[in-house]
Motif scaffolding. Structure first.
Motif, mmCIF file in Angstrom:
data_model
loop_
_atom_site.group_PDB
_atom_site.id
_atom_site.type_symbol
_atom_site.label_atom_id
_atom_site.label_comp_id
_atom_site.label_asym_id
_atom_site.label_seq_id
_atom_site.Cartn_x
_atom_site.Cartn_y
_atom_site.Cartn_z
ATOM 1 N N ILE A 1 -10.245 -86.705 17.519
ATOM 2 C CA ILE A 1 -9.627 -86.129 16.324
ATOM 3 C C ILE A 1 -8.228 -85.616 16.649
ATOM 4 O O ILE A 1 -7.286 -85.817 15.899
ATOM 5 C CB ILE A 1 -10.515 -85.008 15.740
ATOM 6 C CG1 ILE A 1 -11.808 -85.600 15.199
ATOM 7 C CG2 ILE A 1 -9.790 -84.232 14.659
ATOM 8 C CD1 ILE A 1 -12.844 -84.556 14.849
ATOM 9 N N TRP A 2 -8.089 -84.961 17.805
ATOM 10 C CA TRP A 2 -6.789 -84.439 18.208
ATOM 11 C C TRP A 2 -5.776 -85.573 18.401
ATOM 12 O O TRP A 2 -4.629 -85.456 17.995
ATOM 13 C CB TRP A 2 -6.916 -83.601 19.472
ATOM 14 C CG TRP A 2 -5.601 -83.075 19.956
ATOM 15 C CD1 TRP A 2 -4.903 -82.032 19.432
ATOM 16 C CD2 TRP A 2 -4.829 -83.571 21.031
ATOM 17 N NE1 TRP A 2 -3.741 -81.855 20.134
ATOM 18 C CE2 TRP A 2 -3.669 -82.790 21.124
ATOM 19 C CE3 TRP A 2 -4.997 -84.605 21.942
ATOM 20 C CZ2 TRP A 2 -2.692 -83.006 22.088
ATOM 21 C CZ3 TRP A 2 -4.022 -84.821 22.899
ATOM 22 C CH2 TRP A 2 -2.882 -84.029 22.965
ATOM 23 N N LEU A 3 -6.214 -86.665 19.019
ATOM 24 C CA LEU A 3 -5.308 -87.799 19.223
ATOM 25 C C LEU A 3 -4.867 -88.399 17.889
ATOM 26 O O LEU A 3 -3.727 -88.836 17.761
ATOM 27 C CB LEU A 3 -5.972 -88.865 20.092
ATOM 28 C CG LEU A 3 -6.104 -88.522 21.569
ATOM 29 C CD1 LEU A 3 -6.935 -89.578 22.289
ATOM 30 C CD2 LEU A 3 -4.737 -88.394 22.215
ATOM 31 N N LEU B 1 -10.643 -74.618 20.681
ATOM 32 C CA LEU B 1 -12.092 -74.461 20.527
ATOM 33 C C LEU B 1 -12.767 -75.792 20.209
ATOM 34 O O LEU B 1 -13.842 -76.097 20.743
ATOM 35 C CB LEU B 1 -12.399 -73.431 19.437
ATOM 36 C CG LEU B 1 -12.088 -71.980 19.794
ATOM 37 C CD1 LEU B 1 -12.325 -71.082 18.593
ATOM 38 C CD2 LEU B 1 -12.905 -71.529 20.988
ATOM 39 N N VAL B 2 -12.148 -76.590 19.357
ATOM 40 C CA VAL B 2 -12.702 -77.917 19.034
ATOM 41 C C VAL B 2 -12.745 -78.770 20.292
ATOM 42 O O VAL B 2 -13.740 -79.449 20.568
ATOM 43 C CB VAL B 2 -11.876 -78.599 17.918
ATOM 44 C CG1 VAL B 2 -12.231 -80.069 17.797
ATOM 45 C CG2 VAL B 2 -12.097 -77.894 16.593
ATOM 46 N N LEU B 3 -11.675 -78.744 21.095
ATOM 47 C CA LEU B 3 -11.644 -79.540 22.328
ATOM 48 C C LEU B 3 -12.684 -79.064 23.341
ATOM 49 O O LEU B 3 -13.252 -79.874 24.077
ATOM 50 C CB LEU B 3 -10.246 -79.491 22.948
ATOM 51 C CG LEU B 3 -9.179 -80.289 22.213
ATOM 52 C CD1 LEU B 3 -7.803 -79.913 22.731
ATOM 53 C CD2 LEU B 3 -9.423 -81.776 22.340
ATOM 54 N N PHE C 1 -15.654 -77.305 22.619
ATOM 55 C CA PHE C 1 -17.033 -77.407 22.155
ATOM 56 C C PHE C 1 -17.447 -78.832 21.788
ATOM 57 O O PHE C 1 -18.634 -79.151 21.807
ATOM 58 C CB PHE C 1 -17.279 -76.458 20.982
ATOM 59 C CG PHE C 1 -17.319 -75.017 21.384
ATOM 60 C CD1 PHE C 1 -18.301 -74.531 22.226
ATOM 61 C CD2 PHE C 1 -16.349 -74.136 20.944
ATOM 62 C CE1 PHE C 1 -18.341 -73.205 22.612
ATOM 63 C CE2 PHE C 1 -16.366 -72.803 21.312
ATOM 64 C CZ PHE C 1 -17.367 -72.339 22.156
ATOM 65 N N PHE C 2 -16.484 -79.666 21.426
ATOM 66 C CA PHE C 2 -16.766 -81.060 21.075
ATOM 67 C C PHE C 2 -15.794 -81.961 21.831
ATOM 68 O O PHE C 2 -14.881 -82.533 21.219
ATOM 69 C CB PHE C 2 -16.615 -81.283 19.564
ATOM 70 C CG PHE C 2 -17.408 -80.322 18.728
ATOM 71 C CD1 PHE C 2 -18.779 -80.475 18.589
ATOM 72 C CD2 PHE C 2 -16.790 -79.263 18.090
ATOM 73 C CE1 PHE C 2 -19.516 -79.584 17.830
ATOM 74 C CE2 PHE C 2 -17.508 -78.369 17.324
ATOM 75 C CZ PHE C 2 -18.887 -78.532 17.196
ATOM 76 N N PRO C 3 -15.951 -82.097 23.145
ATOM 77 C CA PRO C 3 -14.937 -82.789 23.937
ATOM 78 C C PRO C 3 -14.660 -84.228 23.488
ATOM 79 O O PRO C 3 -13.503 -84.609 23.357
ATOM 80 C CB PRO C 3 -15.493 -82.780 25.357
ATOM 81 C CG PRO C 3 -16.577 -81.791 25.370
ATOM 82 C CD PRO C 3 -17.032 -81.584 23.972
ATOM 83 N N LEU C 4 -15.668 -84.998 23.210
ATOM 84 C CA LEU C 4 -15.442 -86.398 22.838
ATOM 85 C C LEU C 4 -14.818 -86.497 21.455
ATOM 86 O O LEU C 4 -13.729 -87.063 21.289
ATOM 87 C CB LEU C 4 -16.762 -87.182 22.881
ATOM 88 C CG LEU C 4 -16.670 -88.633 22.428
ATOM 89 C CD1 LEU C 4 -15.729 -89.415 23.322
ATOM 90 C CD2 LEU C 4 -18.034 -89.258 22.405
ATOM 91 N N TRP D 1 -5.571 -81.779 29.937
ATOM 92 C CA TRP D 1 -4.226 -82.182 29.523
ATOM 93 C C TRP D 1 -4.030 -81.924 28.028
ATOM 94 O O TRP D 1 -2.988 -81.406 27.617
ATOM 95 C CB TRP D 1 -4.008 -83.655 29.861
ATOM 96 C CG TRP D 1 -2.761 -84.232 29.283
ATOM 97 C CD1 TRP D 1 -1.490 -84.079 29.749
ATOM 98 C CD2 TRP D 1 -2.668 -85.028 28.105
ATOM 99 N NE1 TRP D 1 -0.614 -84.743 28.931
ATOM 100 C CE2 TRP D 1 -1.305 -85.346 27.917
ATOM 101 C CE3 TRP D 1 -3.597 -85.519 27.198
ATOM 102 C CZ2 TRP D 1 -0.875 -86.115 26.850
ATOM 103 C CZ3 TRP D 1 -3.156 -86.296 26.149
ATOM 104 C CH2 TRP D 1 -1.807 -86.582 25.979
ATOM 105 N N ALA D 2 -5.031 -82.273 27.226
ATOM 106 C CA ALA D 2 -4.937 -82.056 25.777
ATOM 107 C C ALA D 2 -4.848 -80.568 25.457
ATOM 108 O O ALA D 2 -4.072 -80.158 24.593
ATOM 109 C CB ALA D 2 -6.138 -82.681 25.071
ATOM 110 N N ILE D 3 -5.616 -79.744 26.147
ATOM 111 C CA ILE D 3 -5.579 -78.294 25.916
ATOM 112 C C ILE D 3 -4.207 -77.736 26.277
ATOM 113 O O ILE D 3 -3.649 -76.901 25.557
ATOM 114 C CB ILE D 3 -6.705 -77.587 26.696
ATOM 115 C CG1 ILE D 3 -8.061 -77.946 26.078
ATOM 116 C CG2 ILE D 3 -6.502 -76.081 26.736
ATOM 117 C CD1 ILE D 3 -9.255 -77.478 26.864
#
Length: 59
Positions: free
Chosen positions: A51-53, A39-41, A43-46, A19-21
């Protein structure tokens, strides 16, 4: 029982990350910014999602 709960939580987490992607891909941000966020989402899902939120969506 632990496998079912872990599988369900993993599925929920996958749905949230996808959903975030999708939200990033549909955002009006520039192409490079979109690529970096995706890429951040991936490679570093958690940490990427957290950070995205905090920094990503504007409105």
């Amino acid at each position: 029982m632990g496998i079912e709960v872990g599988g369900l939580l993993g599925l929920i987490w996958l749905i949230i990350v996808v959903w975030a992607i999708i939200k990033v891909a549909k955002s009006p941000a520039g192409g490079l910014a979109k690529l970096l966020w995706i890429l951040v989402l991936l490679f570093f899902p958690l940490f990427g999602l957290l950070i995205w939120l905090l920094l990503g969506p504007k409105g």
